[in-house]
Scaffold this motif. Structure first.
Motif, PDB file in Angstrom:
ATOM      1  N   VAL A   3       0.804  -1.146   0.225  1.00  0.00           N
ATOM      2  CA  VAL A   3       0.097  -0.019   0.030  1.00  0.00           C
ATOM      3  C   VAL A   3       0.909   1.404   0.132  1.00  0.00           C
ATOM      4  CG1 VAL A   3      -0.214  -0.095   2.525  1.00  0.00           C
ATOM      5  CG2 VAL A   3      -1.964   1.123   0.989  1.00  0.00           C
ATOM      6  N   GLU A   4       0.405   2.217  -0.745  1.00  0.00           N
ATOM      7  CA  GLU A   4       1.020   3.479  -0.751  1.00  0.00           C
ATOM      8  C   GLU A   4       0.042   4.578  -0.833  1.00  0.00           C
ATOM      9  OE1 GLU A   4       3.461   4.685  -4.181  1.00  0.00           O
ATOM     10  OE2 GLU A   4       3.153   2.857  -4.791  1.00  0.00           O
ATOM     11  N   VAL A   5       0.415   5.745  -0.243  1.00  0.00           N
ATOM     12  CA  VAL A   5      -0.620   6.998  -0.478  1.00  0.00           C
ATOM     13  C   VAL A   5       0.006   7.889  -1.555  1.00  0.00           C
ATOM     14  CG1 VAL A   5      -1.732   8.867   0.687  1.00  0.00           C
ATOM     15  CG2 VAL A   5      -1.319   6.738   1.815  1.00  0.00           C
ATOM     16  N   ASP A   6      -0.778   8.062  -2.637  1.00  0.00           N
ATOM     17  CA  ASP A   6      -0.542   9.196  -3.618  1.00  0.00           C
ATOM     18  C   ASP A   6      -0.547  10.612  -2.933  1.00  0.00           C
ATOM     19  OD1 ASP A   6      -0.417  10.831  -5.819  1.00  0.00           O
ATOM     20  OD2 ASP A   6      -1.121   9.374  -7.187  1.00  0.00           O
ATOM     21  N   GLN A   7       0.648  11.259  -2.846  1.00  0.00           N
ATOM     22  CA  GLN A   7       0.643  12.595  -2.054  1.00  0.00           C
ATOM     23  C   GLN A   7      -0.022  13.539  -2.899  1.00  0.00           C
ATOM     24  OE1 GLN A   7       1.762  12.994   1.265  1.00  0.00           O
ATOM     25  NE2 GLN A   7       1.360  10.930   0.924  1.00  0.00           N
ATOM     26  N   LYS A   9      -2.765  13.113  -4.825  1.00  0.00           N
ATOM     27  CA  LYS A   9      -4.323  13.016  -4.774  1.00  0.00           C
ATOM     28  C   LYS A   9      -4.740  12.905  -3.376  1.00  0.00           C
ATOM     29  CE  LYS A   9      -4.709   9.908  -8.484  1.00  0.00           C
ATOM     30  NZ  LYS A   9      -5.206   8.485  -8.986  1.00  0.00           N
ATOM     31  N   CYS A  10      -3.986  13.048  -2.157  1.00  0.00           N
ATOM     32  CA  CYS A  10      -4.123  13.020  -0.899  1.00  0.00           C
ATOM     33  C   CYS A  10      -4.989  14.468  -0.637  1.00  0.00           C
ATOM     34  CB  CYS A  10      -3.164  12.873   0.093  1.00  0.00           C
ATOM     35  SG  CYS A  10      -3.769  12.798   1.803  1.00  0.00           S
ATOM     36  N   GLY A  11      -6.201  14.420  -0.277  1.00  0.00           N
ATOM     37  CA  GLY A  11      -7.006  15.489   0.244  1.00  0.00           C
ATOM     38  C   GLY A  11      -6.954  15.962   1.609  1.00  0.00           C
ATOM     39  N   THR A  12      -6.139  15.455   2.345  1.00  0.00           N
ATOM     40  CA  THR A  12      -6.167  15.550   3.933  1.00  0.00           C
ATOM     41  C   THR A  12      -7.502  15.438   4.724  1.00  0.00           C
ATOM     42  OG1 THR A  12      -6.610  18.057   3.881  1.00  0.00           O
ATOM     43  CG2 THR A  12      -4.173  17.451   3.489  1.00  0.00           C
ATOM     44  N   ILE A  13      -8.264  14.588   4.064  1.00  0.00           N
ATOM     45  CA  ILE A  13      -9.517  14.289   4.904  1.00  0.00           C
ATOM     46  C   ILE A  13      -9.451  13.320   6.141  1.00  0.00           C
ATOM     47  CG2 ILE A  13     -11.678  13.199   4.341  1.00  0.00           C
ATOM     48  CD1 ILE A  13     -11.319  14.242   1.475  1.00  0.00           C
ATOM     49  N   GLY A  14      -8.396  12.261   5.985  1.00  0.00           N
ATOM     50  CA  GLY A  14      -8.186  11.576   6.925  1.00  0.00           C
ATOM     51  C   GLY A  14      -9.114  10.149   7.305  1.00  0.00           C
ATOM     52  N   ILE A  15      -9.922   9.898   6.180  1.00  0.00           N
ATOM     53  CA  ILE A  15     -10.528   8.599   6.361  1.00  0.00           C
ATOM     54  C   ILE A  15      -9.954   7.375   6.665  1.00  0.00           C
ATOM     55  CG2 ILE A  15     -12.363   6.997   4.934  1.00  0.00           C
ATOM     56  CD1 ILE A  15     -13.644   9.582   3.872  1.00  0.00           C
ATOM     57  N   CYS A  16      -8.744   7.442   5.879  1.00  0.00           N
ATOM     58  CA  CYS A  16      -7.935   6.182   6.026  1.00  0.00           C
ATOM     59  C   CYS A  16      -7.116   6.185   7.423  1.00  0.00           C
ATOM     60  CB  CYS A  16      -6.740   6.185   4.913  1.00  0.00           C
ATOM     61  SG  CYS A  16      -5.591   7.661   5.240  1.00  0.00           S
ATOM     62  N   VAL A  17      -6.743   7.188   8.070  1.00  0.00           N
ATOM     63  CA  VAL A  17      -6.180   7.264   9.417  1.00  0.00           C
ATOM     64  C   VAL A  17      -7.290   6.760  10.567  1.00  0.00           C
ATOM     65  CG1 VAL A  17      -5.399   8.961  11.053  1.00  0.00           C
ATOM     66  CG2 VAL A  17      -4.656   9.182   8.717  1.00  0.00           C
ATOM     67  N   ILE A  23      -2.145   1.293   9.965  1.00  0.00           N
ATOM     68  CA  ILE A  23      -1.377   1.375   8.631  1.00  0.00           C
ATOM     69  C   ILE A  23      -1.255   3.008   8.267  1.00  0.00           C
ATOM     70  CG2 ILE A  23      -1.105   1.006   6.171  1.00  0.00           C
ATOM     71  CD1 ILE A  23      -0.936  -1.316   8.050  1.00  0.00           C
ATOM     72  N   PHE A  24      -2.203   3.724   8.484  1.00  0.00           N
ATOM     73  CA  PHE A  24      -2.058   5.156   8.008  1.00  0.00           C
ATOM     74  C   PHE A  24      -1.913   6.108   9.271  1.00  0.00           C
ATOM     75  CE2 PHE A  24      -4.617   2.779   4.966  1.00  0.00           C
ATOM     76  CZ  PHE A  24      -3.535   3.063   3.925  1.00  0.00           C
ATOM     77  N   ARG A  25      -0.968   7.118   9.005  1.00  0.00           N
ATOM     78  CA  ARG A  25      -0.901   8.332   9.903  1.00  0.00           C
ATOM     79  C   ARG A  25      -0.794   9.662   9.086  1.00  0.00           C
ATOM     80  NH1 ARG A  25      -1.659   5.152  13.509  1.00  0.00           N
ATOM     81  NH2 ARG A  25      -0.524   4.657  15.360  1.00  0.00           N
ATOM     82  N   PHE A  26      -1.115  10.651   9.626  1.00  0.00           N
ATOM     83  CA  PHE A  26      -0.773  12.095   9.040  1.00  0.00           C
ATOM     84  C   PHE A  26       0.582  12.394   9.128  1.00  0.00           C
ATOM     85  CE2 PHE A  26      -5.235  12.938  10.420  1.00  0.00           C
ATOM     86  CZ  PHE A  26      -5.817  12.988   9.200  1.00  0.00           C
ATOM     87  N   GLN A  27       1.284  12.792   8.272  1.00  0.00           N
ATOM     88  CA  GLN A  27       2.656  13.212   8.170  1.00  0.00           C
ATOM     89  C   GLN A  27       2.979  14.147   9.284  1.00  0.00           C
ATOM     90  OE1 GLN A  27       4.415  14.171   4.464  1.00  0.00           O
ATOM     91  NE2 GLN A  27       2.809  12.764   3.333  1.00  0.00           N
ATOM     92  N   GLU A  28       3.944  14.171   9.872  1.00  0.00           N
ATOM     93  CA  GLU A  28       4.053  15.413  10.860  1.00  0.00           C
ATOM     94  C   GLU A  28       4.591  16.670  10.192  1.00  0.00           C
ATOM     95  OE1 GLU A  28       7.773  16.233  14.001  1.00  0.00           O
ATOM     96  OE2 GLU A  28       7.266  13.920  13.739  1.00  0.00           O
ATOM     97  N   ALA A  33      -1.920  11.973   4.591  1.00  0.00           N
ATOM     98  CA  ALA A  33      -1.608  10.796   5.282  1.00  0.00           C
ATOM     99  C   ALA A  33      -0.429   9.920   4.486  1.00  0.00           C
ATOM    100  CB  ALA A  33      -2.897   9.795   4.950  1.00  0.00           C
ATOM    101  N   VAL A  34       0.104   9.159   5.302  1.00  0.00           N
ATOM    102  CA  VAL A  34       1.127   8.342   4.730  1.00  0.00           C
ATOM    103  C   VAL A  34       1.081   7.004   5.214  1.00  0.00           C
ATOM    104  CG1 VAL A  34       2.847   8.978   6.782  1.00  0.00           C
ATOM    105  CG2 VAL A  34       3.942   8.218   4.634  1.00  0.00           C
ATOM    106  N   ALA A  35       1.412   5.908   4.438  1.00  0.00           N
ATOM    107  CA  ALA A  35       1.460   4.531   4.865  1.00  0.00           C
ATOM    108  C   ALA A  35       2.733   4.304   5.905  1.00  0.00           C
ATOM    109  CB  ALA A  35       1.472   3.569   3.677  1.00  0.00           C
ATOM    110  N   LEU A  36       2.417   3.733   7.044  1.00  0.00           N
ATOM    111  CA  LEU A  36       3.534   3.514   8.022  1.00  0.00           C
ATOM    112  C   LEU A  36       4.389   2.333   7.604  1.00  0.00           C
ATOM    113  CD1 LEU A  36       1.490   3.692  11.300  1.00  0.00           C
ATOM    114  CD2 LEU A  36       3.137   5.593  10.370  1.00  0.00           C
TER     115      LEU A  36
END
Length: 64
Positions: A3-7, A9-17, A23-28, A33-36
């Motif tokens: 799995v990976e997150v296409d940066q 396309k990521c809209g910062t909505i956070g459903i995955c988190v 598996i998913f966290r917000f980037q510092e 989001a980013v896959a851990l």
């Protein structure tokens, strides 16, 4: 399964988190989001697929 997150396309909505925090966290310093981990352990694959399905921007890329 990988799995990976296409940066772009990521809209910062956070459903995955919310759906799969294992598996998913917000980037510092960012709300994207980013896959851990690249390789998803078997016990989290269904949750990861569900997070990808719910992502409104299609930013979660899964390869089996």
């Amino acid at each position: 399964m990988k799995v990976e997150v296409d940066q772009t396309k990521c809209g910062t909505i956070g459903i995955c988190v919310k759906e799969c925090p294992e598996i998913f966290r917000f980037q510092e310093g960012s709300k994207k989001a980013v896959a851990l981990m690249e390789e998803v352990p078997p016990q989290w694959r269904d949750k990861c697929r569900e997070a990808a399905r719910k992502c409104p921007n299609g930013a979660i890329l899964i390869t089996e």
